[in-house]
Design a protein around this motif. Structure first.
Motif, PDB file in Angstrom:
ATOM      1  N   VAL A   1      14.400  25.496  -3.446  1.00  0.00           N
ATOM      2  CA  VAL A   1      14.162  26.481  -4.494  1.00  0.00           C
ATOM      3  C   VAL A   1      15.395  26.624  -5.371  1.00  0.00           C
ATOM      4  CG1 VAL A   1      13.626  28.914  -4.924  1.00  0.00           C
ATOM      5  CG2 VAL A   1      12.453  27.676  -3.106  1.00  0.00           C
ATOM      6  N   ALA A   2      16.578  26.549  -4.778  1.00  0.00           N
ATOM      7  CA  ALA A   2      17.804  26.671  -5.571  1.00  0.00           C
ATOM      8  C   ALA A   2      17.964  25.500  -6.535  1.00  0.00           C
ATOM      9  CB  ALA A   2      19.019  26.771  -4.646  1.00  0.00           C
ATOM     10  N   GLU A   3      17.554  24.289  -6.140  1.00  0.00           N
ATOM     11  CA  GLU A   3      17.692  23.132  -7.021  1.00  0.00           C
ATOM     12  C   GLU A   3      16.755  23.218  -8.221  1.00  0.00           C
ATOM     13  OE1 GLU A   3      17.180  19.592  -4.805  1.00  0.00           O
ATOM     14  OE2 GLU A   3      19.073  19.784  -3.709  1.00  0.00           O
ATOM     15  N   LEU A   4      15.717  24.052  -8.137  1.00  0.00           N
ATOM     16  CA  LEU A   4      14.845  24.215  -9.297  1.00  0.00           C
ATOM     17  C   LEU A   4      15.566  24.871 -10.469  1.00  0.00           C
ATOM     18  CD1 LEU A   4      11.521  25.350  -7.579  1.00  0.00           C
ATOM     19  CD2 LEU A   4      12.058  23.101  -8.529  1.00  0.00           C
ATOM     20  N   SER A   5      16.684  25.545 -10.213  1.00  0.00           N
ATOM     21  CA  SER A   5      17.446  26.144 -11.315  1.00  0.00           C
ATOM     22  C   SER A   5      18.101  25.096 -12.201  1.00  0.00           C
ATOM     23  CB  SER A   5      18.509  27.093 -10.757  1.00  0.00           C
ATOM     24  OG  SER A   5      19.431  26.385  -9.933  1.00  0.00           O
TER      25      SER A   5
ATOM     26  N   GLY B   1      15.543  32.603  -7.812  1.00  0.00           N
ATOM     27  CA  GLY B   1      14.283  32.174  -7.224  1.00  0.00           C
ATOM     28  C   GLY B   1      13.951  32.921  -5.948  1.00  0.00           C
ATOM     29  N   TYR B   2      14.886  32.895  -4.990  1.00  0.00           N
ATOM     30  CA  TYR B   2      14.657  33.612  -3.734  1.00  0.00           C
ATOM     31  C   TYR B   2      14.606  35.123  -3.959  1.00  0.00           C
ATOM     32  CZ  TYR B   2      14.975  29.682  -0.495  1.00  0.00           C
ATOM     33  OH  TYR B   2      14.719  28.529   0.212  1.00  0.00           O
ATOM     34  N   ALA B   3      15.391  35.629  -4.898  1.00  0.00           N
ATOM     35  CA  ALA B   3      15.355  37.066  -5.177  1.00  0.00           C
ATOM     36  C   ALA B   3      14.002  37.488  -5.740  1.00  0.00           C
ATOM     37  CB  ALA B   3      16.483  37.433  -6.153  1.00  0.00           C
ATOM     38  N   ALA B   4      13.425  36.658  -6.608  1.00  0.00           N
ATOM     39  CA  ALA B   4      12.116  36.995  -7.159  1.00  0.00           C
ATOM     40  C   ALA B   4      11.026  36.912  -6.106  1.00  0.00           C
ATOM     41  CB  ALA B   4      11.797  36.056  -8.323  1.00  0.00           C
ATOM     42  N   LEU B   5      11.112  35.937  -5.205  1.00  0.00           N
ATOM     43  CA  LEU B   5      10.117  35.841  -4.144  1.00  0.00           C
ATOM     44  C   LEU B   5      10.229  36.986  -3.157  1.00  0.00           C
ATOM     45  CD1 LEU B   5      10.218  31.999  -3.414  1.00  0.00           C
ATOM     46  CD2 LEU B   5       8.491  33.257  -4.696  1.00  0.00           C
ATOM     47  N   ALA B   6      11.434  37.485  -2.936  1.00  0.00           N
ATOM     48  CA  ALA B   6      11.631  38.566  -1.968  1.00  0.00           C
ATOM     49  C   ALA B   6      11.299  39.936  -2.552  1.00  0.00           C
ATOM     50  CB  ALA B   6      13.073  38.549  -1.449  1.00  0.00           C
ATOM     51  N   ARG B   7      11.607  40.154  -3.830  1.00  0.00           N
ATOM     52  CA  ARG B   7      11.447  41.493  -4.413  1.00  0.00           C
ATOM     53  C   ARG B   7      10.389  41.553  -5.511  1.00  0.00           C
ATOM     54  NH1 ARG B   7      16.918  40.367  -4.025  1.00  0.00           N
ATOM     55  NH2 ARG B   7      18.037  41.582  -2.431  1.00  0.00           N
ATOM     56  N   GLY B   8       9.834  40.430  -5.902  1.00  0.00           N
ATOM     57  CA  GLY B   8       8.800  40.440  -6.926  1.00  0.00           C
ATOM     58  C   GLY B   8       7.447  40.824  -6.357  1.00  0.00           C
ATOM     59  N   SER B   9       6.433  40.713  -7.185  1.00  0.00           N
ATOM     60  CA  SER B   9       5.070  41.033  -6.769  1.00  0.00           C
ATOM     61  C   SER B   9       4.091  40.213  -7.594  1.00  0.00           C
ATOM     62  CB  SER B   9       4.769  42.528  -6.932  1.00  0.00           C
ATOM     63  OG  SER B   9       4.862  42.907  -8.292  1.00  0.00           O
ATOM     64  N   VAL B  10       2.934  39.980  -7.004  1.00  0.00           N
ATOM     65  CA  VAL B  10       1.850  39.231  -7.640  1.00  0.00           C
ATOM     66  C   VAL B  10       0.571  40.023  -7.467  1.00  0.00           C
ATOM     67  CG1 VAL B  10       0.525  37.084  -7.683  1.00  0.00           C
ATOM     68  CG2 VAL B  10       2.980  37.017  -7.213  1.00  0.00           C
TER      69      VAL B  10
ATOM     70  N   TRP C   1       5.359  23.382  -0.897  1.00  0.00           N
ATOM     71  CA  TRP C   1       4.823  24.670  -0.428  1.00  0.00           C
ATOM     72  C   TRP C   1       5.570  25.174   0.798  1.00  0.00           C
ATOM     73  CZ3 TRP C   1       0.434  25.507   3.393  1.00  0.00           C
ATOM     74  CH2 TRP C   1       0.119  26.859   3.469  1.00  0.00           C
ATOM     75  N   THR C   2       5.858  24.321   1.762  1.00  0.00           N
ATOM     76  CA  THR C   2       6.533  24.730   2.993  1.00  0.00           C
ATOM     77  C   THR C   2       8.035  24.512   2.925  1.00  0.00           C
ATOM     78  OG1 THR C   2       6.094  22.544   3.944  1.00  0.00           O
ATOM     79  CG2 THR C   2       4.470  24.265   4.351  1.00  0.00           C
ATOM     80  N   THR C   3       8.598  24.284   1.738  1.00  0.00           N
ATOM     81  CA  THR C   3      10.038  24.044   1.612  1.00  0.00           C
ATOM     82  C   THR C   3      10.869  25.310   1.747  1.00  0.00           C
ATOM     83  OG1 THR C   3       9.698  22.071   0.261  1.00  0.00           O
ATOM     84  CG2 THR C   3      11.817  23.192   0.053  1.00  0.00           C
ATOM     85  N   PRO C   4      10.542  26.428   1.086  1.00  0.00           N
ATOM     86  CA  PRO C   4      11.413  27.610   1.163  1.00  0.00           C
ATOM     87  C   PRO C   4      11.478  28.181   2.579  1.00  0.00           C
ATOM     88  CG  PRO C   4       9.866  27.796  -0.668  1.00  0.00           C
ATOM     89  CD  PRO C   4       9.405  26.654   0.177  1.00  0.00           C
TER      90      PRO C   4
ATOM     91  N   TRP D   1       4.812  32.951  -3.025  1.00  0.00           N
ATOM     92  CA  TRP D   1       5.093  31.539  -3.289  1.00  0.00           C
ATOM     93  C   TRP D   1       3.800  30.719  -3.258  1.00  0.00           C
ATOM     94  CZ3 TRP D   1       8.312  28.333  -5.383  1.00  0.00           C
ATOM     95  CH2 TRP D   1       8.362  26.990  -5.007  1.00  0.00           C
ATOM     96  N   THR D   2       2.879  31.069  -2.367  1.00  0.00           N
ATOM     97  CA  THR D   2       1.604  30.364  -2.292  1.00  0.00           C
ATOM     98  C   THR D   2       0.794  30.546  -3.568  1.00  0.00           C
ATOM     99  OG1 THR D   2       1.585  30.655   0.112  1.00  0.00           O
ATOM    100  CG2 THR D   2      -0.502  30.095  -0.945  1.00  0.00           C
ATOM    101  N   TRP D   3       0.745  31.772  -4.088  1.00  0.00           N
ATOM    102  CA  TRP D   3       0.004  32.025  -5.319  1.00  0.00           C
ATOM    103  C   TRP D   3       0.639  31.316  -6.521  1.00  0.00           C
ATOM    104  CZ3 TRP D   3      -4.735  33.156  -5.624  1.00  0.00           C
ATOM    105  CH2 TRP D   3      -5.349  33.992  -4.704  1.00  0.00           C
TER     106      TRP D   3
END
Length: 527
Positions: free
Chosen positions: A34-38, A50-59, A351-354, A365-367
């Protein structure tokens, strides 16, 4: 447009989540981190966003489900929608700080090499395309939590998908029923009974050791003073006994390119004998008689060279014509396209990388990846084929998802990007160097069952072992944790220590007959 609606489905950390999805689509090669996507040009934020958005974001999953059902969907040759459902697992064997992990069944390479590995199972519903290809249209995904009944979750999931399809105008009165295709792990008669009020037909594969029953023949009027209730089940139809089959109601034969001559036989109005156990334990009153059509498919060869085995299918409809029987088994073969979608999500889109800790972050992340895959499907007519020198040229409709992804990076300048430009900021101080973490993350056990409806023990079975000998005591030297490790045992019986994924040592005593006989002979010689 799907991209604008997807951005509206992100209440928190919308910009970071949207750019993370674009980075997945435009990255070169498989997603490894996920970090390399930056480092991708479409991702304008820092490597930690990336990890911050997955941990504190919402869908907003409900709104996103409606958006996925509103796009164009593939249809079968007769114009009907064909849905497929299956479960895929995100394995987390050594993630002791992750909650809500369940033992997931994994297939081994050899015979009887299947093992149970902790992870997060996800139930995915997709719409299948006709003809050869590896494309599907994902419509819904649900993570199975501990205590969930997989059959009940699937029924609710299908009911929601069909309701959204009807609301989006994909099905209206007078159209052919929606066909639901599933593998042998699903109870087809149960799904057909629960979803009986919907315009849906169920087609599932059955195991080759099943036994069904024919309808009861008309009986003469009961004589007075006759005891006993009337019969509810007719003669047996044993899949493994050809003597019980009788003449088929439909018999067709066709020639296929990959499988050679195919012989299809169908028997009408066969039903299973239900009992008040497991899924039917809470059913009030008499159990229903769920009739359907059993289809047996036998081919001459397989593309892999293996020995072909007959395939048994159960169709919830009755009185099928030969054309409907041929359409049923051909639609079932397209069910395996969902495996290509799982492979694309795991191996290419990462999908199973993070290494996510919370299951809620895994759901986000799945969505994101489900939406990214849908964008690839919608853009395959507009992308150029950037093929490798050793690859053959293909038409736009024949491109695989991986080849469409190569040309997708040329489309973002033509597409609208609702994400806002990031603002300049400074990183926080973080934890001082050399100071240990005094708040370690809590550890969670692995849940061994997924349904509270456990089967009752048979009469006469004892819950406590009838072994007067004490349990063996392991020596103090323990090796590194693994799935199965062996150590020295102080007591006489041989034992194997199984290191569980929760950190708890489970002791499975395996007494060898040969060693026991050898000990007895040595004791006799000493006497």
């Amino acid at each position: 447009m799907l991209r604008q609606e997807f951005y509206r489905c992100l209440p928190r950390r919308a910009d970071a989540l949207f750019e993370l999805t674009d980075a997945v689509l435009c990255a070169e090669g498989p997603v490894r981190s996920v970090a390399e996507l930056s480092l991708v040009g479409e991702h304008r934020r820092g490597h930690g966003s990336g990890y911050a958005a997955l941990a504190r974001g919402s869908v907003d999953a409900d709104r996103l489900r409606t958006a996925l059902a509103s796009v164009s969907l593939p249809r079968a040759a007769d114009g009907r929608l064909v849905l497929a459902v299956d479960v895929t697992c995100w394995l987390r064997p050594e993630a002791h700080t992750c909650s809500q992990r369940i033992l997931c069944h994994t297939y081994g390479r050899g015979k009887d090499q299947h093992i149970m590995v902790p992870g997060w199972p996800y139930s995915v519903v997709v719409a299948l395309e006709t003809g050869r290809g590896s494309w599907t249209a994902p419509l819904d995904v649900v993570r199975l939590a501990p205590g969930d009944n997989a059959a009940s979750v699937t029924a609710r999931q299908i009911r929601g998908v069909v309701g959204r399809l009807i609301a989006a105008g994909h099905w209206s009165s007078g159209d052919p029923d929606i066909l639901l295709v599933a593998d042998a792990g699903y109870d087809g008669p149960r799904l057909a009974h629960v979803l009986g009020d919907l315009p849906i037909t169920v087609l599932v594969r059955m195991r080759s050791d099943r036994v069904l029953h024919r309808p009861v023949r008309p009986q003469p009027p009961a004589m007075p003073r006759t005891r006993g209730r009337p019969r509810r089940h007719g003669g047996e139809f044993v899949f493994g006994d050809p003597d019980t089959w009788g003449e088929p109601d439909v018999l067709t034969e066709t020639t296929t390119r990959l499988y050679g001559p195919a012989l299809i036989r169908a028997w009408d109005r066969l039903h299973p004998r239900l009992t008040h156990r497991i899924a039917w334990a809470g059913h009030d009153g008499a159990l229903p008689i769920i009739e359907g059509t059993v289809i047996r498919l036998q081919v001459e060869r397989l593309p892999s060279g293996a020995i072909p085995k007959p395939m048994w299918l159960w169709h919830s409809g009755t009185s099928l014509t030969p054309a409907e029987v041929d359409l049923a088994w051909q639609a079932f073969l397209r069910c395996f396209d969902i495996e290509d979608t799982f492979r694309m999500l795991k191996q290419t889109l990462g999908w199973t990388t993070p290494k996510l800790r919370s299951p809620q972050a895994a759901d986000r992340w799945t969505w994101l990846l489900i939406t990214a895959y849908t964008q690839l499907r919608l853009a395959r007519d507009h992308t150029a084929d950037l093929r490798r020198p050793w690859e053959k040229p293909q038409a736009a409709q024949r491109l695989t998802p991986a080849r469409v992804r190569r040309g997708f990076r040329n489309l973002p300048p033509q597409l609208a990007c609702p994400a806002r430009v990031p603002k300049s900021s400074r990183p926080g101080p973080g934890r001082p160097a050399g100071q240990p973490n005094h708040q370690p993350a809590p550890r969670h056990d692995v849940h061994t069952i997924t349904s509270p409806n456990a089967q009752k023990l048979k009469r006469g079975n004892k819950t406590k072992p009838n072994n007067p000998r004490p349990r063996p005591v392991l020596s103090s030297s323990i090796r590194s944790p693994g799935l199965v490790t062996s150590t020295r045992i102080r007591s006489k019986p041989a034992a194997v220590m199984v290191q569980s994924m929760t950190g708890t040592n489970l002791f499975v005593v395996a007494r060898s007959r040969r060693r026991t006989a050898a000990r007895r002979r040595s004791w006799l010689l000493r006497m």
